[in-house]
Design an enzyme around this catalytic site. Structure first.
Site, PDB file in Angstrom:
ATOM      1  N   ASP A  46      34.263  46.572  43.644  1.00 11.57           N
ATOM      2  CA  ASP A  46      35.352  45.718  43.164  1.00 11.57           C
ATOM      3  C   ASP A  46      35.660  44.598  44.152  1.00 11.57           C
ATOM      4  OD1 ASP A  46      37.812  45.226  41.445  1.00 11.57           O
ATOM      5  OD2 ASP A  46      38.756  45.694  43.371  1.00 11.57           O
ATOM      6  N   GLU A  53      31.556  42.651  41.943  1.00  8.31           N
ATOM      7  CA  GLU A  53      32.482  41.664  41.420  1.00  8.31           C
ATOM      8  C   GLU A  53      32.754  40.712  42.576  1.00  8.31           C
ATOM      9  OE1 GLU A  53      36.975  41.032  39.612  1.00  8.31           O
ATOM     10  OE2 GLU A  53      36.545  42.719  40.932  1.00  8.31           O
TER      11      GLU A  53
END
Length: 610
Positions: free
Chosen positions: A270, A306
């Site tokens: 993330d 990400e």
């Protein structure tokens, strides 16, 4: 087969039956291990102080065993759970539990994963995927996912978070599956059942921050954080300071733990753009190398990023499989909805060109200035990278849940334009990702929810509404107050998928459409993808017409002709090969006349000569 990842911290069951407990607490003088006995009393054992801030004790089989609850007491005052707890059934403030990781007997010894070019990803949130919201309940939909055409499940974070419900990005015990979803063995059962059906399973992990509640590290290991660097969540995790080797080890072991002990096929890291690390190699590169040298050396393991900064260099090292391509989503969303607030404003000048560049070259922003970011240059050149390195999507948890009311794209876009857009997503060479329920046009929203208490809950609710205060639609205070309260149980409950809606013709028709496109991908696209190299050519026709030509891995040529607007487009149209998807039956006649009607798409493939 039994699997257990050996870590230099936490509670480890030894072959002799004893348990070794180990904690890094450089900011305290004394640590005691508190064992919960069967009679309800506590067994208090002083831990031995080792060098460099480590404390350790090895207990006898009579003192601790699998299932024993324990916690640490710091300087005789503060009781904390184990930061490397494998299970914390009484939530993040409660005691940790000793887990015998090797007790689970795996039946998937022959599973070696799947090659990346076969990836069709299905992102899901365990708490809302089913009415029960558990690992066990998710099992009942695995066959459905296979029939849909999915090859990989991506679980939103499961690391232990505060309360009974959360998106998962507020985790603080990164080794413990949240007990609201089930036990460690039930998560392993889910992974094993997916493998039995040919499904890869990826896990979303958060290495850029800890959640705002239950993070006790500041009390005994403030060296985990670097106050000189701030992030949206506070001080950055210190991956580059004097004690960074221990901090880096904690996160690298976490990655290896999920891949080895739980046999996940990959991880999604993330928001790596929020990680501050000027070391060489930085933590992302070092972690990827450890994965490749470890579990990735014996089976197919895939890492996904990400990264809002569009750093292409991570993707060219050969250790990272792909990155979520927000550029693709933003450009397509603007074309489908006309929305240009916030970050969509960067794509409002030439949305068709931005989308075409994503289809052909990966990123839309490859070093150009971003007006949304006050002119900051964003991204690196990506045309040289294989298009398999860019995961495209029309929906994700972020892009739905970060809307005030969590509306899905099927409620925002008209049916025909959305069908055309989905052909671009599911038939282009880049791996596609779906968000749970989109395949049947789920009417249920996916809103931001959590389960904080007291002042923190109030701050989160107020902060959520403050995020939208600058939008025209929420200029009225009453409209702003109508934004759902993230801490309200009803907000969570309304996000649970309604599987019964599949009995309705509209939702069934959408499901069949997705199945049809994914079947075409499997037969017409995937066989040609191995060996796919970087870059493709694209042309624009007017403001909404585009032509993209890809040379696939085996030399076959794939061509897309599309009009993503409400007006027809005219001009010279060159295309070769046999059509395998047409958005309308009379489209060949229009194309032959040099005309693309509103909202249409045609796909052609020209096989190599043998």
């Amino acid at each position: 087969m039994r699997r257990s990842h050996d870590m230099p911290f936490g509670a480890c069951l030894l072959p002799c039956g004893s348990v070794r407990f180990r904690l890094w607490a450089p900011a305290v003088r004394q640590v005691e291990l508190i064992l919960n006995r069967d009679d309800g009393q506590e067994n208090i054992l002083p831990m031995h102080s080792l060098a460099d801030g480590w404390f350790q004790i090895e207990t006898s089989p009579q003192q601790a065993r699998s299932g024993t609850f324990y916690h640490y007491r710091l300087d005789g005052e503060l009781d904390i759970p184990d930061p490397a707890s494998r299970a914390n059934p009484q939530d993040i403030h409660g005691p940790s539990q000793v887990v015998d990781a090797a007790a689970f007997v795996w039946q998937d010894a022959n599973w070696q994963g799947r090659p990346w070019h076969e990836a069709v990803i299905y992102e899901l949130h365990l708490g809302t995927f089913t009415s029960a919201g558990t690992f066990a309940a998710a099992l009942q939909h695995l066959d459905y996912l296979v029939e849909l055409g999915i090859t990989a499940i991506e679980l939103m974070p499961v690391a232990d978070f505060p309360g009974a419900r959360n998106w998962g990005y507020d985790g603080v015990l990164l080794f413990a599956p949240d007990h609201s979803y089930g036990t460690p063995d039930q998560l392993k059962t889910l992974v094993q059942a997916a493998h039995a059906r040919g499904l890869m399973v990826f896990l979303d992990v958060v290495y850029n921050h800890f959640g705002p509640e239950g993070n006790y590290l500041h009390a005994y290991a403030p060296q985990f954080f670097n106050e000189r660097h701030s992030t949206p969540w506070g001080a950055a995790i210190d991956f580059e300071g004097k004690h960074s080797s221990t901090v880096r080890s904690f996160f690298i072991h976490n990655a290896l733990y999920w891949l080895e002990e739980y046999h996940f096929d990959g991880l999604r890291l993330d928001a790596v753009h929020a990680i501050v690390d000027n070391s060489r190699p930085d933590i992302v590169t070092e972690l990827a190398g450890a994965v490749r040298a470890g579990p990735g050396s014996t089976r197919k393991v895939h890492l996904i990023l990400e990264n809002d900064a569009n750093i292409a260099s991570y993707l060219q090292q050969g250790t990272i499989a792909a990155q979520w391509n927000d550029d693709y989503h933003h450009a397509l969303h603007l074309l489908l909805t006309g929305e240009s607030d916030g970050y969509y404003s960067d794509y409002a000048d030439q949305p068709t060109r931005h989308l075409a560049r994503c289809l052909a070259e990966g990123f839309a922003f490859q070093g150009e200035p971003s007006a949304f970011r006050a002119g900051q240059l964003r991204g690196e050149p990506s045309r040289h990278l294989p298009l398999s390195a860019f995961i495209n999507f029309t929906q994700s948890h972020d892009q739905i849940g970060n809307r005030a009311f969590g509306e899905r794209i099927a409620l925002l876009a008209s049916e025909k334009p959305l069908q055309v857009a989905l052909s671009l997503l599911l038939l282009a060479p880049s791996p596609p990702m779906l968000f749970m329920g989109e395949e049947f046009a789920a009417a249920t929203p996916f809103q931001f929810f959590c389960n904080f208490q007291g002042e923190l809950a109030s701050r989160v609710t107020e902060g959520r509404r403050r995020e939208f205060s600058g939008f025209r639609a929420f200029a009225d205070p009453a409209a702003l107050a109508s934004i759902p309260d993230p801490n309200d149980l009803a907000t969570f409950e309304r996000c649970k998928l309604d599987w019964d809606c599949l009995n309705q013709s509209r939702h069934q028709a959408w499901l069949e459409y997705y199945q049809r496109l994914l079947a075409l991908r499997r037969t017409q696209i995937v066989p040609h993808l191995p060996g796919l190299h970087g870059g493709a050519g694209f042309e624009l026709m007017g403001e909404t017409g585009l032509i993209v030509r890809w040379r696939l891995g085996d030399g076959a040529q794939l061509t897309l002709l599309a009009n993503l607007g409400a007006d027809p487009v005219e001009g010279p149209l060159r295309f070769d090969g046999a059509p395998f998807y047409l958005s309308q039956v009379d489209l060949p006649g229009f194309l032959a006349a040099g005309r693309m009607p509103p909202w249409c798409a045609a796909w052609f493939i020209k096989e190599t000569q043998t």
